[in-house]
Design a protein around this motif. Structure first.
Motif, mmCIF file in Angstrom:
data_model
loop_
_atom_site.group_PDB
_atom_site.id
_atom_site.type_symbol
_atom_site.label_atom_id
_atom_site.label_comp_id
_atom_site.label_asym_id
_atom_site.label_seq_id
_atom_site.Cartn_x
_atom_site.Cartn_y
_atom_site.Cartn_z
ATOM 1 N N HIS A 87 -12.390 21.780 -21.891
ATOM 2 C CA HIS A 87 -12.089 20.422 -21.445
ATOM 3 C C HIS A 87 -12.870 19.294 -21.497
ATOM 4 C CE1 HIS A 87 -14.181 22.095 -18.289
ATOM 5 N NE2 HIS A 87 -14.248 20.993 -17.461
ATOM 6 N N SER A 138 -19.514 16.298 -15.040
ATOM 7 C CA SER A 138 -18.723 16.948 -14.138
ATOM 8 C C SER A 138 -19.009 16.265 -12.579
ATOM 9 C CB SER A 138 -18.911 18.281 -13.759
ATOM 10 O OG SER A 138 -17.925 18.935 -13.100
ATOM 11 N N GLY A 174 -16.439 24.824 -10.951
ATOM 12 C CA GLY A 174 -17.914 24.680 -11.168
ATOM 13 C C GLY A 174 -18.251 23.468 -10.489
ATOM 14 N N GLY A 211 -15.919 21.130 -10.651
ATOM 15 C CA GLY A 211 -14.470 20.822 -10.390
ATOM 16 C C GLY A 211 -13.769 19.952 -11.312
ATOM 17 N N SER A 212 -14.188 19.535 -12.241
ATOM 18 C CA SER A 212 -13.547 18.664 -13.294
ATOM 19 C C SER A 212 -12.457 19.279 -13.668
ATOM 20 C CB SER A 212 -14.484 17.995 -14.083
ATOM 21 O OG SER A 212 -14.915 18.967 -15.195
ATOM 22 N N ASN A 213 -12.383 20.360 -14.493
ATOM 23 C CA ASN A 213 -11.162 20.972 -15.359
ATOM 24 C C ASN A 213 -10.195 21.278 -14.183
ATOM 25 O OD1 ASN A 213 -9.511 22.366 -17.182
ATOM 26 N ND2 ASN A 213 -10.063 23.986 -15.702
ATOM 27 N N SER A 257 -9.717 26.391 -18.770
ATOM 28 C CA SER A 257 -10.537 25.437 -19.384
ATOM 29 C C SER A 257 -11.241 25.842 -20.824
ATOM 30 C CB SER A 257 -11.634 25.116 -18.211
ATOM 31 O OG SER A 257 -12.275 26.166 -18.231
HETATM 32 C C1 LIG Z 1 -15.250 26.113 -20.247
HETATM 33 C C2 LIG Z 1 -15.577 25.660 -18.657
HETATM 34 N N1 LIG Z 1 -14.919 25.667 -17.578
HETATM 35 C C3 LIG Z 1 -15.192 25.460 -16.419
HETATM 36 C C4 LIG Z 1 -16.316 25.019 -16.345
HETATM 37 C C5 LIG Z 1 -16.957 24.462 -14.753
HETATM 38 O O1 LIG Z 1 -17.120 23.031 -14.798
HETATM 39 P P1 LIG Z 1 -15.868 22.048 -13.969
HETATM 40 O O2 LIG Z 1 -15.545 22.925 -12.878
HETATM 41 O O3 LIG Z 1 -16.454 20.855 -13.870
HETATM 42 O O4 LIG Z 1 -14.489 22.105 -15.030
HETATM 43 C C6 LIG Z 1 -17.578 24.832 -17.456
HETATM 44 C C7 LIG Z 1 -18.914 24.172 -17.085
HETATM 45 O O5 LIG Z 1 -19.870 24.215 -18.158
HETATM 46 C C8 LIG Z 1 -17.144 25.130 -18.560
HETATM 47 O O6 LIG Z 1 -17.777 25.311 -19.677
#
Ligand SMILES: Cc1ncc(COP(=O)(O)O)c(C=O)c1O
Lengths: 90, 454
Positions: B111, B229, B264, B266-268, B414
């Protein structure tokens, strides 16, 4: 006192970095102090609490384990520091 | 015919991002400047970010138009597909309906380009010629490299040296997209030089890479910094995911009872659930459940407490509200790099505190077990982070099997795990170990927090 290097060659996967690292990395990655997550990662593998007590002072340990600041606040802090650096270099 | 994929026409791709700040029952607490104690203002952030992104960070406008140039790039891989996981449902023998919105088909495999492209665009519009960022294993660095390539913005990525040496593939992606990727510490910044003087073979750290990227941006007029993020504007750009999914679920004549996703920064997950949460906030869908999944070994939300953070030990920094487990809390290792950050997106913490979303924790062995089940039923090799969502979706589907309910579960998937096969190998060869922090350790960490009234 035992040598600070005695566990250095032990390997572990570091989830922050995303690959394998040795203990030397874990005990020094935080501006030459141990990573804030070192005890969790190494618990059960080496006597990590004993190691920390033996080689680091109480103020150093405090410094290691303070929680990270909210992201934007820590960025502003870094920015101010970098501005200071730029001024001094002029 | 059973329909397993829901495609949205390119002409139907949403043209606005959704800003939850317009609908929050209570506004976000302000971010205070560490030196002055005053709320951080646009000028404080101007050396790092373009004004448009700073405005988005604090905006309370409900809808923000996606610039036409960004939409054009989005259309090189968007809309992404919504899948119905029939084969997984069958393997679980569950009456639940499982859907997943898959972001792994972006060119970078996750994402992350949703915000990388937008950030590169706004910087280019403001005349910025160059961006800097840091990366651990390279997921974010590679997404931003692609975003910058589309808008002719130069990019310098400070990659933690130990990863740079060990994980060449993401670095090669970055370089192929035209970024300059250097190992951190580098001789190019004061922070890097100081470290190299002290320790010439220093393997680097994420903290140092951030310092280098920020210093580089602050000391050059043509350069800004970019983050992948946590910040509000990053979550905003990701809402294209949920806005698309809403239309696709309508095509499937379905509405989710439960939305699950890993957090993580939190963005996705925020990108998926925020557009649905407005129905819960408005009272239209009071029973909608949003479940954030985090590792059992790093229970920031599930076992964290809402306390005042005391900042540094000298008490010099202002008191700020955040989730914390106390200063002696140290999470054990897990394989999902992106999920390990102690600090969570303020929007997610806030919604959690308001009781609008839930959080659960998952053991890492069970997470990879779920990843393997998903691979063997749906075919996709899931990244270590979204394996967390798959695990909890499976748990919820099995609960439906017991209760006989046919709930609709939506997974915010994600990305793929093609560069994380070593973690699968560790699971398949029995080398993964679960760590659960003993309850006593958590209590002890919490008891060490300063007591603040309120
Ligand atoms: C595929 C994928 N999903 C989720 C995350 C977690 O980040 P975030 O919560 O910002 O989506 C990461 C972080 O590197 C990622 O690579």
């Amino acid at each position: 006192m035992e040598s600070i290097e005695r566990y250095d060659e032990n390997m572990i996967r570091c989830p922050r970095v995303g690959g394998y690292v040795n203990f030397k990395f874990c005990r020094s990655e935080n501006n030459l102090l141990p990573c804030r997550w070192v005890t969790g990662c190494w618990q059960g593998k080496i006597d990590i609490n004993g190691f920390l007590k033996e080689h680091f002072s109480a103020p150093e340990l405090e410094k290691i384990f303070i929680p990270p600041k909210p992201k934007l606040e820590s960025l502003v802090e870094l920015l101010e520091k970098a501005k200071g650096t730029a001024k001094k270099d002029e | 015919m059973k329909r397993a994929m829901y495609f949205l026409e390119q002409k139907d791709m949403p043209t606005r991002w959704y800003n939850i700040q317009a609908d929050l029952p209570e506004p976000l607490p302000p971010v205070l400047h560490p030196a002055t104690g005053q709320p951080v203002g646009p000028d404080d952030l101007a050396p790092l970010f373009p004004m448009e992104l700073i405005k988005q960070e604090v905006s309370t406008e409900r809808w923000i138009e996606i610039p036409e140039e960004v939409q054009e790039i989005y259309r090189t891989w968007r809309p992404t597909v919504l899948h119905r996981a029939y084969r997984l449902e069958k393997a679980l023998d569950t009456p639940a309906k499982i859907f997943y919105k898959y972001e792994g088909t972006s060119q970078a495999g996750s994402h992350k380009p949703n915000t990388a492209v937008a950030q590169a665009y706004y910087n280019m519009k403001e005349g910025i010629k160059r961006l800097t960022t840091e990366t651990g294993a390279g997921q974010w660095g590679s997404a931003l490299a692609m975003g910058c390539a589309f808008f002719d913005v130069e990019l310098k990525v400070y990659m933690v040296r130990i990863s740079y040496d060990q994980k060449p593939y993401r670095r090669i992606l970055m370089e192929t997209w035209g970024a300059n990727c250097v190992p951190s510490p580098s001789p190019d910044t004061k922070a890097g030089r100081e470290m190299l003087e002290k320790w010439p073979d220093c393997p680097g750290s994420l903290g140092l890479a951030i310092s280098e990227a920020v210093e580089d941006a602050v000391t050059r007029d043509d350069t800004h910094y970019s983050l992948g993020s946590v910040l509000n504007h990053v979550l905003l750009h990701q809402t294209i995911i949920g806005e698309e999914t809403r239309k696709q679920m309508e095509m499937a004549d379905a509405y989710p009872d439960i939305i699950v996703g890993c957090i993580g920064g939190g963005s996705n997950f925020a990108g998926q659930f925020l557009p649905w949460l407005r129905d819960k906030i408005s009272g239209e869908k009071p029973d909608l459940r949003v479940v954030c999944v985090e590792p059992e070994s790093c229970p920031t939300m599930t076992r964290g407490i809402y306390a005042y953070d005391f900042g540094d030990t000298a008490g010099m920094t202002p008191l700020l509200k955040m989730h914390t487990l106390g200063h002696s809390f140290v999470p054990p290792p897990i394989h999902a790099g992106g999920l390990r950050y102690h600090g969570m997106a303020p929007i997610i913490c806030h919604l959690y505190n308001l009781g609008l979303i839930e959080a659960v924790a998952a053991h890492q062995t069970s997470v990879f077990e779920a990843g393997v089940k998903f691979a063997r039923t749906e075919g996709i090799i899931t990244g270590p982070e979204p394996c967390h969502d798959v695990k909890v979706a499976i748990d919820e589907a099995l609960k439906c099997k017991e209760s006989g309910e046919s709930k609709t579960i939506l997974i915010a998937h994600s990305g793929h795990g093609h560069f994380d096969l070593a973690a699968y190998d560790a699971y398949l060869t029995g080398k993964l170990k679960d760590f659960a922090l003993p309850e006593d350790d958590i209590k002890k960490a919490q008891s060490e927090l300063p007591k603040v009234p309120g």
